[in-house]
Design a protein around this motif. Structure first.
Motif, PDB file in Angstrom:
ATOM      1  N   UNK A 256      39.652  56.767   0.880  1.00  0.00           N
ATOM      2  CA  UNK A 256      40.813  56.333   0.115  1.00  0.00           C
ATOM      3  C   UNK A 256      41.066  54.841   0.228  1.00  0.00           C
ATOM      4  N   UNK A 257      42.148  54.367  -0.381  1.00  0.00           N
ATOM      5  CA  UNK A 257      42.473  52.935  -0.387  1.00  0.00           C
ATOM      6  C   UNK A 257      42.876  52.427   0.993  1.00  0.00           C
ATOM      7  N   UNK A 258      42.498  51.159   1.264  1.00  0.00           N
ATOM      8  CA  UNK A 258      42.789  50.513   2.549  1.00  0.00           C
ATOM      9  C   UNK A 258      43.375  49.136   2.299  1.00  0.00           C
ATOM     10  N   UNK A 259      44.379  48.780   3.059  1.00  0.00           N
ATOM     11  CA  UNK A 259      44.922  47.422   3.082  1.00  0.00           C
ATOM     12  C   UNK A 259      44.956  46.953   4.526  1.00  0.00           C
ATOM     13  N   UNK A 260      45.092  45.652   4.714  1.00  0.00           N
ATOM     14  CA  UNK A 260      45.100  45.100   6.073  1.00  0.00           C
ATOM     15  C   UNK A 260      45.707  43.713   6.057  1.00  0.00           C
ATOM     16  N   UNK A 261      46.072  43.220   7.246  1.00  0.00           N
ATOM     17  CA  UNK A 261      46.435  41.820   7.352  1.00  0.00           C
ATOM     18  C   UNK A 261      45.151  40.994   7.405  1.00  0.00           C
ATOM     19  N   UNK A 262      45.239  39.732   7.045  1.00  0.00           N
ATOM     20  CA  UNK A 262      44.043  38.912   6.891  1.00  0.00           C
ATOM     21  C   UNK A 262      43.271  38.726   8.186  1.00  0.00           C
ATOM     22  N   UNK A 263      43.966  38.723   9.326  1.00  0.00           N
ATOM     23  CA  UNK A 263      43.279  38.508  10.598  1.00  0.00           C
ATOM     24  C   UNK A 263      42.379  39.668  10.982  1.00  0.00           C
ATOM     25  N   UNK A 264      42.469  40.784  10.257  1.00  0.00           N
ATOM     26  CA  UNK A 264      41.524  41.886  10.447  1.00  0.00           C
ATOM     27  C   UNK A 264      40.109  41.473  10.051  1.00  0.00           C
TER      28      UNK A 264
END
Length: 405
Positions: A256-264
């Motif tokens: 499924x869809x994934x989001x994250x903070x940029x430092x990931x």
């Protein structure tokens, strides 16, 4: 508020007089602007950073801040035409050291303090607030800081990256749940515990917070629950944390869809996780790192001209640049004796201005960016989608609107 973690996981001494600056290349000189040197008695500004600790190595904040001060003193006339003198202290992500740093800033008679990303921000802030020393942070980690109307100024939308953005993505995709996989530290969990639940209930979206201790190598057991309960996954942690989370999601067959903070997403993430798995991940960012644009070109010109050996691919470094440069930007036009009181007055009276190095994101510290968190000076944030190589595509501003009188 959770934006503090973006800075914390992307990764003591006093400054003296500003040394002679190196020669900039012709292209850098164009980006840096004409020489406008500060002169006279210095204005002492504090900088507190965790430096290198067990959770992350944020020592780049010191190197970038020093380079940025050299730039501001040579090209932007410092503060009120006077050179900025940076007084630094390393808190080591330790509450006791953090409190000592706050008290040291008071003893050193700085007129204001800039604080980098830290899980012990509250310990730094408390003595400064009691002494009425203005403090600039990226996000307050507790209600006392976000609700302060006196001397605290936060130049990020603390709800945007880890709360508002995934919530809106889930609504747009017709999903009924968001699983937040978050590193188990107070700076990351505060907003998810205290702010997010009411917003999610109002939107009719379920919120599942999965807190995982730092250093957990195998997250397969935690990710198994997500595989059996479809929704959007949002990852909030540093690159090693995200590598473990993404590998765990792959192990349980999540698609499924994934989001994250940029430092990931760093080079380490790209090496450890296949590009196919990274493609399409939405990232929220404080700065438009990893892509050629006017903001990154200015940042690189500053640190390459006034610093040495600074890794310009790290978001934490560019964030330090925007924070120090934004502090100077807020005080443009200040005159007379520069004191803690006059700095506070200048911040509150400033018109809406662009945050240097933040893709045109604007700030205004009149308490109206978020009436529920009056120390907040910003609305919205920066968003990008990763390509097949795991690199960010075009960044865009999301959720912004003018901050009126």
């Amino acid at each position: 508020m959770t934006t503090a973690l973006v800075i914390l996981v992307a990764a003591c001494g006093s400054g003296g007089s500003t040394p002679a600056s190196p020669q900039a290349s012709a292209s850098s000189a164009d980006l840096l602007g004409p020489v406008a040197r500060a002169s006279g008695a210095p204005v002492r500004i504090g900088l507190v950073s965790d430096g290198k600790n067990q959770v992350a190595d944020n020592s780049i904040e010191f190197a970038v801040a020093k380079a940025t001060v050299k730039y501001l003193n040579e090209r932007k006339s410092g503060i009120a035409g006077r050179p900025i003198e940076l007084v630094t202290c390393e808190s080591g992500a330790d509450p006791s050291k953090a409190s000592d740093c706050g008290n040291r800033m008071i003893e050193q008679k700085v007129v204001a303090v800039i604080v980098g990303g830290s899980p012990v921000l509250a310990s730094i802030w408390e003595p400064l607030h009691a002494a009425h020393v203005p403090t600039l942070v990226y996000s307050g980690v507790n209600k006392a800081m976000t609700s302060d109307t006196e001397s605290t100024f936060t130049i990020s939308d603390g709800n945007f990256g880890a709360i508002t953005l995934p919530l809106q993505q889930a609504k747009d995709a017709g999903l009924k749940k968001v699983h937040v996989v978050v590193i188990d530290v107070p700076a990351a969990l505060d907003g998810l515990k205290n702010t997010a639940p009411a917003l999610y209930r109002k939107a009719g979206i379920g919120l599942d917070v999965i807190a995982v201790p730092p250093g957990t190598a195998d997250m397969t057991p935690q990710m198994q629950k997500i595989a059996n309960d479809p929704g959007l996954v949002f990852i909030l942690g540093n690159d090693s944390f995200c590598i473990s989370a993404l590998n765990g999601l792959r192990a349980v067959g999540y698609t499924g869809p994934i989001s994250a903070i940029s430092s990931c997403i760093t080079d380490a993430t790209r090496k450890a996780v296949s590009g196919g798995q990274l493609k399409g991940i939405t990232i929220s960012a404080n700065v438009p790192i990893g892509q050629d644009n006017p903001s990154t070109r200015l940042y690189e010109a500053v640190v390459n001209t006034y610093g040495s050996g600074i890794d310009t691919t790290r978001a934490i470094g560019m964030t330090a640049f925007t924070e120090v440069a934004a502090f100077q930007t807020a005080l443009q036009g200040i005159s007379g004796d520069v004191t803690s009181r006059s700095v506070i007055a200048a911040f509150k009276a400033m018109p809406e201005r662009e945050i240097p190095g933040a893709l045109g994101l604007k700030f205004r510290c009149n308490g109206k960016a978020d009436p529920t968190a009056p120390s907040t000076c910003v609305r919205g944030g920066i968003v990008s989608v990763l390509d097949a190589k795991g690199d960010p595509g075009t960044y865009k501003l999301v959720g912004t609107s003018p901050i009126g009188n």
